[in-house]
Scaffold this motif. Structure first.
Motif, PDB file in Angstrom:
ATOM      1  N   GLY A  14      36.333  39.775  42.308  1.00  0.00           N
ATOM      2  CA  GLY A  14      36.944  41.046  41.968  1.00  0.00           C
ATOM      3  C   GLY A  14      37.998  40.983  40.905  1.00  0.00           C
ATOM      4  O   GLY A  14      38.425  42.020  40.390  1.00  0.00           O
ATOM      5  N   GLU A  15      38.427  39.761  40.541  1.00  0.00           N
ATOM      6  CA  GLU A  15      39.437  39.627  39.487  1.00  0.00           C
ATOM      7  C   GLU A  15      38.767  39.782  38.118  1.00  0.00           C
ATOM      8  O   GLU A  15      37.622  39.367  37.928  1.00  0.00           O
ATOM      9  N   PRO A  16      39.457  40.390  37.136  1.00  0.00           N
ATOM     10  CA  PRO A  16      38.887  40.542  35.791  1.00  0.00           C
ATOM     11  C   PRO A  16      38.561  39.193  35.155  1.00  0.00           C
ATOM     12  O   PRO A  16      39.252  38.196  35.383  1.00  0.00           O
ATOM     13  N   CYS A  17      37.495  39.153  34.371  1.00  0.00           N
ATOM     14  CA  CYS A  17      37.087  37.909  33.714  1.00  0.00           C
ATOM     15  C   CYS A  17      36.308  38.228  32.454  1.00  0.00           C
ATOM     16  O   CYS A  17      35.857  39.364  32.253  1.00  0.00           O
ATOM     17  N   ALA A  18      36.121  37.205  31.636  1.00  0.00           N
ATOM     18  CA  ALA A  18      35.306  37.337  30.428  1.00  0.00           C
ATOM     19  C   ALA A  18      34.182  36.321  30.391  1.00  0.00           C
ATOM     20  O   ALA A  18      33.214  36.486  29.657  1.00  0.00           O
ATOM     21  N   ALA A  19      34.300  35.230  31.187  1.00  0.00           N
ATOM     22  CA  ALA A  19      33.287  34.166  31.187  1.00  0.00           C
ATOM     23  C   ALA A  19      33.173  33.562  32.578  1.00  0.00           C
ATOM     24  O   ALA A  19      34.108  33.622  33.391  1.00  0.00           O
ATOM     25  N   ASN A  20      32.021  32.933  32.854  1.00  0.00           N
ATOM     26  CA  ASN A  20      31.762  32.371  34.180  1.00  0.00           C
ATOM     27  C   ASN A  20      32.785  31.322  34.594  1.00  0.00           C
ATOM     28  O   ASN A  20      33.188  31.254  35.760  1.00  0.00           O
ATOM     29  N   ASP A  21      33.227  30.472  33.626  1.00  0.00           N
ATOM     30  CA  ASP A  21      34.095  29.363  33.996  1.00  0.00           C
ATOM     31  C   ASP A  21      35.510  29.798  34.369  1.00  0.00           C
ATOM     32  O   ASP A  21      36.323  28.985  34.795  1.00  0.00           O
ATOM     33  N   GLU A  22      35.812  31.075  34.249  1.00  0.00           N
ATOM     34  CA  GLU A  22      37.111  31.565  34.679  1.00  0.00           C
ATOM     35  C   GLU A  22      37.157  31.814  36.190  1.00  0.00           C
ATOM     36  O   GLU A  22      38.233  31.954  36.765  1.00  0.00           O
ATOM     37  N   CYS A  23      35.986  31.874  36.808  1.00  0.00           N
ATOM     38  CA  CYS A  23      35.901  32.356  38.192  1.00  0.00           C
ATOM     39  C   CYS A  23      35.731  31.216  39.185  1.00  0.00           C
ATOM     40  O   CYS A  23      34.981  30.258  38.937  1.00  0.00           O
ATOM     41  N   LEU A  24      36.382  31.361  40.325  1.00  0.00           N
ATOM     42  CA  LEU A  24      36.268  30.378  41.391  1.00  0.00           C
ATOM     43  C   LEU A  24      34.823  30.250  41.860  1.00  0.00           C
ATOM     44  O   LEU A  24      34.351  29.159  42.182  1.00  0.00           O
ATOM     45  N   GLY A  25      34.110  31.363  41.893  1.00  0.00           N
ATOM     46  CA  GLY A  25      32.713  31.343  42.310  1.00  0.00           C
ATOM     47  C   GLY A  25      31.746  31.035  41.198  1.00  0.00           C
ATOM     48  O   GLY A  25      30.530  30.997  41.421  1.00  0.00           O
ATOM     49  N   GLY A  26      32.221  30.861  39.977  1.00  0.00           N
ATOM     50  CA  GLY A  26      31.371  30.458  38.869  1.00  0.00           C
ATOM     51  C   GLY A  26      30.545  31.563  38.261  1.00  0.00           C
ATOM     52  O   GLY A  26      29.614  31.302  37.501  1.00  0.00           O
ATOM     53  N   LEU A  27      30.855  32.835  38.544  1.00  0.00           N
ATOM     54  CA  LEU A  27      30.037  33.918  38.022  1.00  0.00           C
ATOM     55  C   LEU A  27      30.927  35.082  37.606  1.00  0.00           C
ATOM     56  O   LEU A  27      31.749  35.568  38.388  1.00  0.00           O
ATOM     57  N   CYS A  28      30.768  35.529  36.365  1.00  0.00           N
ATOM     58  CA  CYS A  28      31.495  36.689  35.849  1.00  0.00           C
ATOM     59  C   CYS A  28      30.494  37.812  35.589  1.00  0.00           C
ATOM     60  O   CYS A  28      29.548  37.640  34.818  1.00  0.00           O
ATOM     61  N   LEU A  29      30.668  38.928  36.269  1.00  0.00           N
ATOM     62  CA  LEU A  29      29.788  40.084  36.098  1.00  0.00           C
ATOM     63  C   LEU A  29      30.266  40.844  34.860  1.00  0.00           C
ATOM     64  O   LEU A  29      31.166  41.670  34.927  1.00  0.00           O
ATOM     65  N   THR A  30      29.655  40.562  33.733  1.00  0.00           N
ATOM     66  CA  THR A  30      30.153  41.070  32.460  1.00  0.00           C
ATOM     67  C   THR A  30      29.623  42.462  32.162  1.00  0.00           C
ATOM     68  O   THR A  30      28.622  42.920  32.709  1.00  0.00           O
ATOM     69  N   GLU A  31      30.308  43.128  31.243  1.00  0.00           N
ATOM     70  CA  GLU A  31      29.884  44.459  30.812  1.00  0.00           C
ATOM     71  C   GLU A  31      28.498  44.402  30.187  1.00  0.00           C
ATOM     72  O   GLU A  31      27.657  45.277  30.412  1.00  0.00           O
TER      73      GLU A  31
END
Length: 473
Positions: free
Chosen positions: A46-63
């Protein structure tokens, strides 16, 4: 608001699970401030991101992939095998499932355009992304669906620029803009007033081309009235009661869409969509209070105009006038309170059960519109019903059938105790066909009566029927 993630972008963006390993070699000074050589903590679901490697779960749901403004962290999951971490819920998405942040209200969601929704129908609230303004998106916000798109709608080129099935002034994106606003206001002001009821024949030829609707069905949503002429009607309720509406094509083989809003220029007030009714179809029935206003839009179909007849009738609800209307369960035109119908037009259940019509099992004709409207079964029955009592002459199974006549839509339910809904032993209502013979088979005991309710889907579909009972042998 986008209610289906896969519909917001590619059908299967095939997100990749997080990877693990030793990582690359660190540079010199790896023991400096903040050292230890470990990777920085990732962002939670649920935290904002721009790329997968930013996320603890390894997945960024991008626009770009999902249409969510800003992009939000997530991870893959399985509802049974790989649950989400605390604070997240697992949302199935066909070939894969996603962890989304849990919430109790929209204020709990941290990202742009997010809304707290129950997506599974199981009471599990989660933060669903989207958009509600163009400036939130890299491209534009599709107001009809509530998600970001690469190209916004151009409002005067007769094309579906954002590929959502609507175009030009039919789009929410365009409806408030100057060129559309003036035409829409004029069309709404000039809507044909049908408040007095009657038959309104006409054609969509020469009508406006300003409105459209996204209509929901069991098979999904579809756009109605795209690039096609329509006619607009207005009904204002003169009193509390019931309005009946039916739009029928002059040529029986022709079908068209019609839909109803409570606000002419506001697509968000859509009450529902329908296709043209057949000559024997029961009209749509809407309970209304004095002053309630509805707008009805009849649209052409394909690229052709249609000829139609729009039938409108209104019945005022007045307890004590001898006519059952709207929310009245009965109306016997008297003020007595100890008979079948109370002075508030509610069914006296004990009296109604005591007055149940005896039947021996032979073919019996009846009409639900002449009965009460105070009983329902577990499968439905909000319309008029007749109540029968049958005493079996043998123990075994009996088959009970009710065949509708005309446009009646039958609901058939059976109890062992007329006044106790918990004693129901069968209920039948075909969810697709209206002119369908309902039938149930129930066990009976010799000499022990059962109560049969020949009911109807709603008051508009109450009508004549034939009741048949095949006794146990």
């Amino acid at each position: 608001m986008c209610l289906a993630l896969a519909a917001c972008g590619d059908d299967d963006p095939s997100p990749q699970p997080p990877t693990s390993g030793a990582g690359g070699e660190g540079g010199e000074g790896g023991q400096g401030e903040g050292g230890g050589g470990g990777a920085p903590e990732g962002k939670a679901d649920g935290e904002p991101c721009a790329a997968n490697d930013e996320c603890l779960g390894g997945l960024c749901l991008t626009e770009e992939t999902f249409g969510w403004a800003g992009g939000y962290c997530s991870s893959l999951c399985d509802p049974e095998l790989v649950p989400c971490e605390a604070g997240s819920e697992c949302l199935p998405q066909g070939s894969y499932s996603l962890c989304l942040r849990s919430c109790e209200e929209t204020a709990d969601c941290r990202g742009t355009g997010q809304t707290c929704l129950d997506m599974t129908g199981e009471g599990l609230l989660m933060c669903i992304g989207g958009c509600d303004a163009d400036e939130q998106c890299e491209g534009a916000c599709n107001d009809d669906y509530g998600y970001c798109v690469a190209t916004g709608e151009v409002c005067d080129n007769a094309e579906d620029d954002d590929e959502d099935g609507l175009q030009d002034c039919e789009e929410l994106d365009c409806a408030a803009q100057g060129a559309c606003d003036e035409g829409i206001t004029a069309a709404c002001t000039g809507a044909v007033d049908v408040s007095e009821g009657g038959a309104f024949p006409g054609t969509t030829e020469g009508g406006t081309n300003l409105f459209g609707s996204m209509c929901s069905t069991l098979g999904g949503a579809y756009p109605a009235g795209v690039g096609i002429n329509e006619r607009v009607f207005q009904f204002v309720a003169p009193a509390k009661g019931v309005v009946q509406l039916a739009a029928r094509a002059v040529e029986e083989e022709v079908e068209f869409d019609w839909y109803i809003r409570s606000g002419c220029d506001d697509a968000a007030t859509l009450l529902g969509c329908l296709v043209s009714f057949g000559p024997d179809s029961a009209p749509l029935e809407l309970p209304v209070e004095a002053g309630d206003t509805y707008f009805v839009f009849i649209e052409g179909t394909g690229e052709a105009d249609v000829e139609y007849t729009f039938d409108v009738s209104f019945a005022e609800q007045r307890c004590g006038d001898g006519v059952r209307v709207g929310t009245e369960e009965c109306d016997d035109a008297n003020a007595a309170n100890d008979d079948l119908c109370t002075d508030e037009c509610l069914v006296n259940v004990e009296a109604a059960c005591a007055s149940a019509l005896p039947t021996t099992g032979e073919e019996t004709a009846g009409d639900g519109s002449e009965g009460t409207q105070g009983f329902t079964g577990s499968c439905g029955g909000d319309g008029g019903e007749l109540v029968y009592q049958y005493t079996p002459t043998a123990t075994g199974d009996v088959t009970i059938s009710a065949a509708p006549q005309g446009a009646a839509d039958i609901v058939l339910h059976v109890r062992t105790d007329c006044a106790d809904r918990d004693t129901e032993i069968a209920c039948s209502d075909d969810l697709v066909e209206s002119d369908f013979t309902e039938s149930v088979t129930v066990p009976v005991t010799e000499g022990e009566p059962i109560t049969i309710f020949v009911d109807s889907y709603d008051s508009a579909s109450s009508g004549p029927f034939t009741l048949t009972i095949t006794p146990a042998e």
